[in-house]
Motif scaffolding. Structure first.
Motif, PDB file in Angstrom:
ATOM      1  N   ARG A  21       0.680  -1.177  -0.073  1.00  0.00           N
ATOM      2  CA  ARG A  21      -0.045  -0.113  -0.151  1.00  0.00           C
ATOM      3  C   ARG A  21       0.895   0.986   0.076  1.00  0.00           C
ATOM      4  O   ARG A  21       2.087   1.188   0.585  1.00  0.00           O
ATOM      5  N   VAL A  22       0.289   2.341  -0.622  1.00  0.00           N
ATOM      6  CA  VAL A  22       1.099   3.440  -0.414  1.00  0.00           C
ATOM      7  C   VAL A  22       0.642   4.316   0.742  1.00  0.00           C
ATOM      8  O   VAL A  22      -0.484   4.445   0.960  1.00  0.00           O
ATOM      9  N   SER A  23       1.959   4.963   1.345  1.00  0.00           N
ATOM     10  CA  SER A  23       1.432   6.058   2.420  1.00  0.00           C
ATOM     11  C   SER A  23       0.692   7.014   1.993  1.00  0.00           C
ATOM     12  O   SER A  23       0.957   7.515   0.762  1.00  0.00           O
ATOM     13  N   GLU A  24       0.029   7.622   2.983  1.00  0.00           N
ATOM     14  CA  GLU A  24      -1.004   8.866   2.827  1.00  0.00           C
ATOM     15  C   GLU A  24       0.219   9.957   2.433  1.00  0.00           C
ATOM     16  O   GLU A  24      -0.199  10.652   1.555  1.00  0.00           O
ATOM     17  N   ARG A  25       1.048  10.092   3.069  1.00  0.00           N
ATOM     18  CA  ARG A  25       2.128  11.111   2.647  1.00  0.00           C
ATOM     19  C   ARG A  25       2.709  10.969   1.711  1.00  0.00           C
ATOM     20  O   ARG A  25       2.946  12.136   0.823  1.00  0.00           O
ATOM     21  N   ILE A  26       3.181   9.880   1.159  1.00  0.00           N
ATOM     22  CA  ILE A  26       3.604   9.545  -0.389  1.00  0.00           C
ATOM     23  C   ILE A  26       2.486  10.067  -1.427  1.00  0.00           C
ATOM     24  O   ILE A  26       2.912  10.858  -2.387  1.00  0.00           O
ATOM     25  N   ARG A  27       1.376   9.710  -1.275  1.00  0.00           N
ATOM     26  CA  ARG A  27       0.262  10.079  -2.033  1.00  0.00           C
ATOM     27  C   ARG A  27       0.035  11.546  -2.110  1.00  0.00           C
ATOM     28  O   ARG A  27      -0.041  12.106  -3.310  1.00  0.00           O
ATOM     29  N   VAL A  28       0.036  12.140  -1.103  1.00  0.00           N
ATOM     30  CA  VAL A  28      -0.062  13.791  -0.811  1.00  0.00           C
ATOM     31  C   VAL A  28       1.229  14.413  -1.555  1.00  0.00           C
ATOM     32  O   VAL A  28       0.925  15.180  -2.682  1.00  0.00           O
ATOM     33  N   ASN A  38       2.965  12.996  -4.266  1.00  0.00           N
ATOM     34  CA  ASN A  38       2.564  12.718  -5.448  1.00  0.00           C
ATOM     35  C   ASN A  38       1.458  13.735  -6.200  1.00  0.00           C
ATOM     36  O   ASN A  38       1.732  14.152  -7.109  1.00  0.00           O
ATOM     37  N   GLU A  39       0.503  14.175  -5.177  1.00  0.00           N
ATOM     38  CA  GLU A  39      -0.479  15.063  -5.639  1.00  0.00           C
ATOM     39  C   GLU A  39       0.127  16.353  -5.615  1.00  0.00           C
ATOM     40  O   GLU A  39      -0.438  17.146  -6.774  1.00  0.00           O
TER      41      GLU A  39
END
Length: 130
Positions: free
Chosen positions: A75-82, A84-85
């Motif tokens: 799974r992708v970490s929430e912080r890494i997702r943010v 990327n955004e």
């Protein structure tokens, strides 16, 4: 040119400060960098925002949150997702690097000098005479 790390903490508040720094200085963002390492057999990430110098003074800040994010293959970490955004929002690509952990260095300054060298070799920051 002086290139220096400005280390924020490892927590969520520090991470969101890093995001806000990039958003409020989007015209100055030179690179977004995800620096990966392995600590005790666990993949960890540091996230960094490299800004262009604000003036002719020649100071290039590198804001980062050091080794505070776990990387899991499932799974992708929430912080890494943010992060990327953020890259999509400001139209920048994230540079990915793998480095030694900071624990391999007796002093934080030595680790940061090592990272500066890695960033220069990988053309993430310009050479000193830029």
């Amino acid at each position: 040119m002086i290139q220096r790390f400005i280390e924020l903490g490892e927590g969520y508040g520090d991470f969101y400060e890093l995001i806000e720094l990039a958003l409020s200085n989007k015209q100055r963002v030179h690179h977004l960098i995800q620096i990966e390492t392995t600590i005790k057999e666990q993949k960890r990430a540091s996230l960094a925002v490299v800004l262009q110098p604000a003036t002719k003074a020649g100071f290039m800040p590198i804001y980062f949150c050091r080794e505070g994010i776990s990387i899991h293959s499932e799974r992708v970490s929430e912080r890494i997702r943010v992060f990327n955004e953020l890259a999509e929002t400001i139209h920048k690509k994230i540079r990915y690097l793998e480095v030694r952990p900071s624990a391999d260095f007796p002093e934080k300054d030595l680790y940061q000098q090592y990272l500066i060298g890695v960033l220069r070799v990988n053309h993430c920051i310009p050479p000193l005479n830029w």
